[in-house]
Scaffold this motif. Structure first.
Motif, short mmCIF file in Angstrom:
data_model
loop_
_atom_site.label_atom_id
_atom_site.label_comp_id
_atom_site.label_asym_id
_atom_site.label_seq_id
_atom_site.Cartn_x
_atom_site.Cartn_y
_atom_site.Cartn_z
N ARG A 281 -9.50 8.13 -6.33
CA ARG A 281 -9.85 6.89 -5.71
C ARG A 281 -9.59 6.89 -4.50
N VAL A 282 -8.60 7.87 -3.72
CA VAL A 282 -8.55 8.00 -2.46
C VAL A 282 -9.64 8.37 -1.51
N LEU A 283 -10.45 9.00 -2.15
CA LEU A 283 -12.11 9.35 -1.60
C LEU A 283 -12.73 8.38 -1.54
N GLN A 284 -12.54 7.29 -2.13
CA GLN A 284 -13.43 6.18 -2.39
C GLN A 284 -12.80 5.09 -1.55
N LYS A 285 -11.49 4.74 -1.41
CA LYS A 285 -11.06 3.65 -0.81
C LYS A 285 -10.02 4.03 0.43
N GLY A 286 -9.80 5.17 0.55
CA GLY A 286 -8.61 5.53 1.43
C GLY A 286 -8.91 5.49 2.89
N ASP A 287 -7.81 5.38 3.84
CA ASP A 287 -8.03 5.26 5.19
C ASP A 287 -8.21 6.77 5.52
N ILE A 301 -7.48 13.86 6.79
CA ILE A 301 -6.49 13.22 5.77
C ILE A 301 -7.23 11.91 5.35
N ARG A 302 -7.19 11.92 3.93
CA ARG A 302 -7.47 10.46 3.26
C ARG A 302 -6.23 9.92 2.59
N GLU A 303 -5.72 8.71 2.87
CA GLU A 303 -4.54 8.13 2.37
C GLU A 303 -4.88 6.75 1.71
N HIS A 304 -4.09 6.61 0.48
CA HIS A 304 -4.67 5.29 -0.40
C HIS A 304 -3.65 5.27 -1.39
#
Length: 361
Positions: A281-287, A301-304
């Protein structure tokens, strides 16, 4: 006219379509005074949205598109779409000088388009790590409320495998990068097969653009040839009748029927990479934050919701160590790539990617 267009949208939404792609979404209104566009300084010209031979590039398009009335209409369209659950919209921004700014204006808030894409990654500019980082940084600075849709290829440009002269390994790494950056992803038909640009003879051309500017610009038909489904069937299994454009013979060896049987095929890779994206989900919605950017290397970096995912890409023909930011990082082996880890650290072989998870904080 607007009422008629909104009625047409309702007609299709009533029949269950998932949404609309709006072609050249910033072209719907022109200046009320019909003023001429001023000439564009040659230093600012590019071929991002139109071939260099087209005089369209000689103008600064201030008066024939991207007018304020356009936003009012998009707001009306969104109001109609919001009457239907899970309907979405994606707008194509045809703008060579101010594309990111139009993206920001057309996707701000929750009453306009759901997402937009412009031509940053559809241009002829080779996407070095530093170039990609510059695009992403500019996007984050300007599009503070909206949402992007990213693409490498579409029906208007030379297929990116050919446009950037990518090897098979490079195509896969860039595909993973596309699926790792913040925003939605648009894959063009045949991209998942690794199709290259097809040669279309002048007598077979259908694109008026190509006929007008031949041979300096051979048109867009090379990216529009039929999808090869079955290698040993007439017209690659696309149609029993003669298709609009001829099937490229070199595409038959990449037909779905061939790649379906091969565990290591391009098609199998795309399926695995899409599944990997869906699983995180971090790849779909993350900062998103760019960590390192070199011509041949990019990490972000993706972060969620308390999860961090480091995405590192070796965009070169040489090995490259992965520099992990502070934290307890665990490599996720679910992605279809190889990275080597030993006592000295983690190293990416040429054209490979690494994904690693850590908790936020």
């Amino acid at each position: 006219m607007q009422e008629e267009l909104l009625d047409i949208a309702r007609f299709w939404l009533d029949r269950g379509v998932d949404g609309f792609r709006l072609d050249t979404v910033n072209f719907y209104f022109h200046d009320n005074e019909l003023r001429d566009n001023p000439p564009l300084d040659p230093a600012h010209r590019n071929d991002n949205t139109a071939p260099s031979v087209n005089p369209y590039n000689f103008q600064d398009h201030l008066h024939d598109k991207s007018q304020p009335e356009n936003i009012d209409f998009l707001r009306r369209l969104r109001a109609v779409m919001d009457e239907y659950p899970a309907a979405t919209s994606v707008g194509e921004v045809g703008e060579s000088q101010r594309g990111t700014q139009v993206q920001a204006a057309y996707t701000a808030g929750d009453d306009l388009l759901h997402m937009c894409y412009d031509f940053d990654f559809l241009s002829n500019t080779y996407p070095k790590g530093t170039q990609v980082a510059a695009v992403l940084t500019r996007y984050q600075q300007i599009v503070t409320e909206g949402w992007a849709c990213w693409a490498y290829s579409n029906h208007d440009v030379v297929r990116h495998a050919t446009r950037w002269n990518l090897s098979e390994e490079a195509r896969r790494t860039y595909a993973a990068l596309l699926m790792a950056i913040q925003g939605s992803v648009c894959l063009y038909q045949g991209e998942e097969l690794g199709l290259t640009e097809a040669y279309v003879a002048y007598e077979d051309l259908q694109d008026p653009y190509g006929k007008r500017f031949w041979p300096k610009f051979k048109g867009r038909d090379g990216a529009r040839t039929p999808m090869p489904w079955v290698a040993d069937q007439q017209n690659g299994g696309f149609s029993d009748e003669r298709p609009w454009l001829p099937v490229a013979m070199e595409h038959l060896e990449r037909a779905v029927s061939v790649q379906d049987r091969e565990a290591g095929s391009t098609l199998a890779f795309y399926r695995q990479m899409i599944a990997f994206r869906k699983a995180h989900r971090v790849l779909q919605k993350g900062d998103m934050r760019v960590v390192e950017a070199e011509d041949g290397y990019l990490s972000l970096i993706r972060e969620h919701e308390g999860v961090r995912l480091l995405c590192a890409f070796n965009l070169s023909n040489g090995a490259r160590p992965v520099d992990f930011p502070p934290g307890e990082w665990r490599i996720d082996r679910g992605a279809p790539f190889k990275c080597k880890t030993d006592d000295r650290g983690t190293v990416l072989p040429p054209w490979q990617a690494c994904f690693a998870l850590a908790e936020s904080g």
